[in-house]
Write an enzyme that holds these catalytic residues in place. Structure first.
Site, PDB file in Angstrom:
ATOM      1  N   ASN A  50      35.797  47.010  55.734  1.00 24.92           N
ATOM      2  CA  ASN A  50      35.580  45.613  56.106  1.00 24.92           C
ATOM      3  C   ASN A  50      36.134  45.391  57.524  1.00 24.92           C
ATOM      4  OD1 ASN A  50      35.701  42.856  56.475  1.00 24.92           O
ATOM      5  ND2 ASN A  50      36.547  42.405  54.454  1.00 24.92           N
ATOM      6  N   CYS A  95      36.326  36.336  58.394  1.00 25.18           N
ATOM      7  CA  CYS A  95      35.243  37.334  58.298  1.00 25.18           C
ATOM      8  C   CYS A  95      33.864  36.695  58.456  1.00 25.18           C
ATOM      9  CB  CYS A  95      35.313  38.071  56.970  1.00 25.18           C
ATOM     10  SG  CYS A  95      36.810  39.045  56.789  1.00 25.18           S
ATOM     11  N   HIS A 136      27.852  40.681  54.919  1.00 25.53           N
ATOM     12  CA  HIS A 136      29.198  41.093  55.325  1.00 25.53           C
ATOM     13  C   HIS A 136      29.593  42.328  54.511  1.00 25.53           C
ATOM     14  CE1 HIS A 136      33.336  41.133  56.303  1.00 25.53           C
ATOM     15  NE2 HIS A 136      33.776  40.513  55.226  1.00 25.53           N
TER      16      HIS A 136
HETATM   17  O1  UT7 Z   1      36.184  39.567  53.824  1.00 24.89           O
HETATM   18  C1  UT7 Z   1      36.524  39.200  52.534  1.00 24.89           C
HETATM   19  C2  UT7 Z   1      37.687  40.000  52.119  1.00 24.89           C
HETATM   20  N1  UT7 Z   1      37.895  40.464  50.824  1.00 24.89           N
HETATM   21  C3  UT7 Z   1      37.058  40.881  49.866  1.00 24.89           C
HETATM   22  O2  UT7 Z   1      35.879  40.771  49.908  1.00 24.89           O
HETATM   23  C4  UT7 Z   1      37.707  41.533  48.698  1.00 24.89           C
HETATM   24  C5  UT7 Z   1      37.189  41.037  47.375  1.00 24.89           C
HETATM   25  N2  UT7 Z   1      37.826  41.718  46.261  1.00 24.89           N
HETATM   26  C6  UT7 Z   1      37.602  43.041  45.970  1.00 24.89           C
HETATM   27  O3  UT7 Z   1      36.831  43.697  46.652  1.00 24.89           O
HETATM   28  C7  UT7 Z   1      38.263  43.619  44.748  1.00 24.89           C
HETATM   29  O4  UT7 Z   1      38.901  42.596  44.022  1.00 24.89           O
HETATM   30  C8  UT7 Z   1      39.307  44.714  45.101  1.00 24.89           C
HETATM   31  C9  UT7 Z   1      38.593  45.950  45.592  1.00 24.89           C
HETATM   32  C10 UT7 Z   1      40.277  44.209  46.143  1.00 24.89           C
HETATM   33  C11 UT7 Z   1      40.099  45.092  43.845  1.00 24.89           C
HETATM   34  O5  UT7 Z   1      39.225  45.541  42.827  1.00 24.89           O
HETATM   35  P1  UT7 Z   1      39.393  44.981  41.360  1.00 24.89           P
HETATM   36  O6  UT7 Z   1      38.413  45.693  40.534  1.00 24.89           O
HETATM   37  O7  UT7 Z   1      39.271  43.479  41.435  1.00 24.89           O
HETATM   38  O8  UT7 Z   1      40.868  45.446  40.990  1.00 24.89           O
HETATM   39  P2  UT7 Z   1      42.104  44.548  40.567  1.00 24.89           P
HETATM   40  O9  UT7 Z   1      42.652  43.794  41.718  1.00 24.89           O
HETATM   41  O10 UT7 Z   1      41.741  43.789  39.328  1.00 24.89           O
HETATM   42  O11 UT7 Z   1      43.157  45.672  40.157  1.00 24.89           O
HETATM   43  C12 UT7 Z   1      42.920  46.560  39.074  1.00 24.89           C
HETATM   44  C13 UT7 Z   1      44.034  47.590  39.049  1.00 24.89           C
HETATM   45  C14 UT7 Z   1      45.418  46.972  39.150  1.00 24.89           C
HETATM   46  O12 UT7 Z   1      46.284  47.726  38.301  1.00 24.89           O
HETATM   47  P3  UT7 Z   1      46.680  47.169  36.854  1.00 24.89           P
HETATM   48  O13 UT7 Z   1      47.382  45.867  37.108  1.00 24.89           O
HETATM   49  O14 UT7 Z   1      45.388  47.004  36.117  1.00 24.89           O
HETATM   50  O15 UT7 Z   1      47.563  48.259  36.322  1.00 24.89           O
HETATM   51  C15 UT7 Z   1      45.843  47.212  40.572  1.00 24.89           C
HETATM   52  O16 UT7 Z   1      47.252  47.323  40.736  1.00 24.89           O
HETATM   53  O17 UT7 Z   1      43.928  48.459  40.168  1.00 24.89           O
HETATM   54  C16 UT7 Z   1      45.190  48.548  40.848  1.00 24.89           C
HETATM   55  N3  UT7 Z   1      44.937  48.784  42.274  1.00 24.89           N
HETATM   56  C17 UT7 Z   1      44.802  50.021  42.764  1.00 24.89           C
HETATM   57  N4  UT7 Z   1      44.841  51.236  42.200  1.00 24.89           N
HETATM   58  C18 UT7 Z   1      44.646  52.310  43.001  1.00 24.89           C
HETATM   59  C19 UT7 Z   1      44.800  47.876  43.257  1.00 24.89           C
HETATM   60  N5  UT7 Z   1      44.549  48.505  44.424  1.00 24.89           N
HETATM   61  C20 UT7 Z   1      44.559  49.843  44.147  1.00 24.89           C
HETATM   62  C21 UT7 Z   1      44.350  50.971  44.934  1.00 24.89           C
HETATM   63  N6  UT7 Z   1      44.391  52.185  44.317  1.00 24.89           N
HETATM   64  N7  UT7 Z   1      44.095  50.925  46.246  1.00 24.89           N
END
Ligand code: UT7
Length: 334
Positions: free
Chosen positions: A284, A114, A254
């Site tokens: 993204n 990216c 980005h």
């Molecule tokens: O180019 C670079 C590429 N990547 C990035 O920049 C991504 C960087 N990371 C992020 O943007 C965030 O970490 C995410 C948006 C990917 C995730 O957000 P988060 O607040 O860090 O959530 P998390 O991974 O801590 O997950 C929290 C909960 C989990 O459930 P439990 O374990 O707490 O029950 C996940 O299973 O949210 C759940 N979850 C979802 N729920 C509904 C994960 N994805 C989803 C979803 N819909 N799409």
């Protein structure tokens, strides 16, 4: 004579098909409220079967050349930043060079994920300021929909497809790309990775069965990295350019996640009014993200001659890169 490198043309290409959060909630266990509150993304564009990294790259490059009133015959070098190339080889850049008719140009792909477009700006700058080349087409193009696991809700909601291109030229006008910061931390490689399809795990029935040809990410760790890297790189180029955060007219980060953007902007000291955001509409788009945002910022008259711009790209590698740019090309609003 000290030459500067400056952007003289710009163009973008986005698939027409949009996939909303409501559409995704029919594919995986997610909903609009979760996606918007965690990422700010509302919809993304998805390439149809006949749209590829190459076709989007060609469209964006042709628009950038038209915008610059230049012919492909004027181009010395074509660089395509991508992590989703048309083929393993030949390079997507060689395909683009041929298709647009840049008959006397060299061509190569650049993979910094990216951060690829931001890395490409540094490479193009080096070629131009060393006086090796005069006119370079730099394209960021990715079709992330082709490497995303559409059953993995933690990643499939984040990405979209698209391309953006710029034409860079040598100029003796002060300005252009003023400061550059390139960084990498390969120890974070496993945090965002496509394991199969390379020399370590060539594509096989087993890699297909275990889904290791898909993108995998540790979202929380990448989030932490992204905020810190964006903040530090932006401040590094700002200080090197001799600017304060109050003087930055536009920050083009980005477009991975609006929360990352807001958090980094706060730490850098740039108000959100001076930050360009379109992640809500495109998600993204990887290497396409910064040049697409740049094109839209120009379309929306957010940039004029003399505007001080900071860009930061980050992604798998881990790799990140920033630039301080003083805009020099005539725009609709200048
Ligand atoms: O180019 C670079 C590429 N990547 C990035 O920049 C991504 C960087 N990371 C992020 O943007 C965030 O970490 C995410 C948006 C990917 C995730 O957000 P988060 O607040 O860090 O959530 P998390 O991974 O801590 O997950 C929290 C909960 C989990 O459930 P439990 O374990 O707490 O029950 C996940 O299973 O949210 C759940 N979850 C979802 N729920 C509904 C994960 N994805 C989803 C979803 N819909 N799409």
């Amino acid at each position: 004579m000290n030459y500067a490198s400056t952007i003289v043309g710009w163009g973008k290409a986005l698939p027409s098909k949009s996939r909303t959060n409501a559409d995704l909630s029919k594919l995986v266990d997610t909903d609009d409220e979760w996606i918007v509150s965690r990422t700010g993304i509302r919809e993304r564009r998805i390439a149809s079967d006949n749209e590829t990294t190459f076709t989007l790259a060609c469209d964006a490059a042709n628009r950038a050349l038209d915008q610059a009133s230049l012919s492909a015959k004027d181009v010395d070098l074509v660089i395509v930043a991508t992590l989703t190339p048309e083929y393993g080889f030949p390079s997507t850049a060689s395909l683009v060079q041929d298709a647009i008719g840049a008959t006397t140009a060299g061509a190569f792909d650049l993979n910094a994920a990216c951060a690829g477009f931001a890395y490409g700006l540094a490479v193009a700058r080096g070629f131009i300021e060393s006086e090796m080349y005069r006119t370079i087409v730099l394209i960021g193009s990715d079709t992330m929909s082709r490497v995303v696991d559409w059953t993995d809700r933690s990643t499939c909601v984040l990405f979209g497809d698209g391309a953006g291109a710029v034409v860079l030229q040598r100029t003796d006008t002060p300005g252009g790309i003023g400061s550059t910061c390139l960084r990498s931390d390969g120890s974070g490689g496993p945090l965002l990775i496509q394991r199969a399809g390379g020399s370590r795990h060539p594509t096989s029935a087993q890699t297909l069965r275990d889904g290791s040809h898909y993108l995998r990410m540790n979202g929380r760790e990448v989030y932490r990295f992204a905020v810190t890297a964006t903040t530090e790189a932006a401040i590094a180029v700002m200080v090197d350019a001799g600017w304060t955060s109050n003087e930055v007219d536009l920050f083009i980060p980005h477009q991975a996640n609006v929360r990352i953007i807001e958090s980094a902007a706060r730490s850098i000291g740039i108000p959100m009014d001076n930050v360009f955001v379109n992640a809500d509409r495109y998600g993204n788009t990887s290497a396409g993200s910064i040049p697409i945002a740049l094109c839209e910022a120009l379309d929306h008259q957010r940039i004029q001659v003399g505007s001080k711009i900071i860009t930061v790209g980050f992604g798998a590698g881990l790799a990140w890169a920033a630039h301080a740019i003083t805009w020099t090309a005539p725009t609709a609003s200048s």
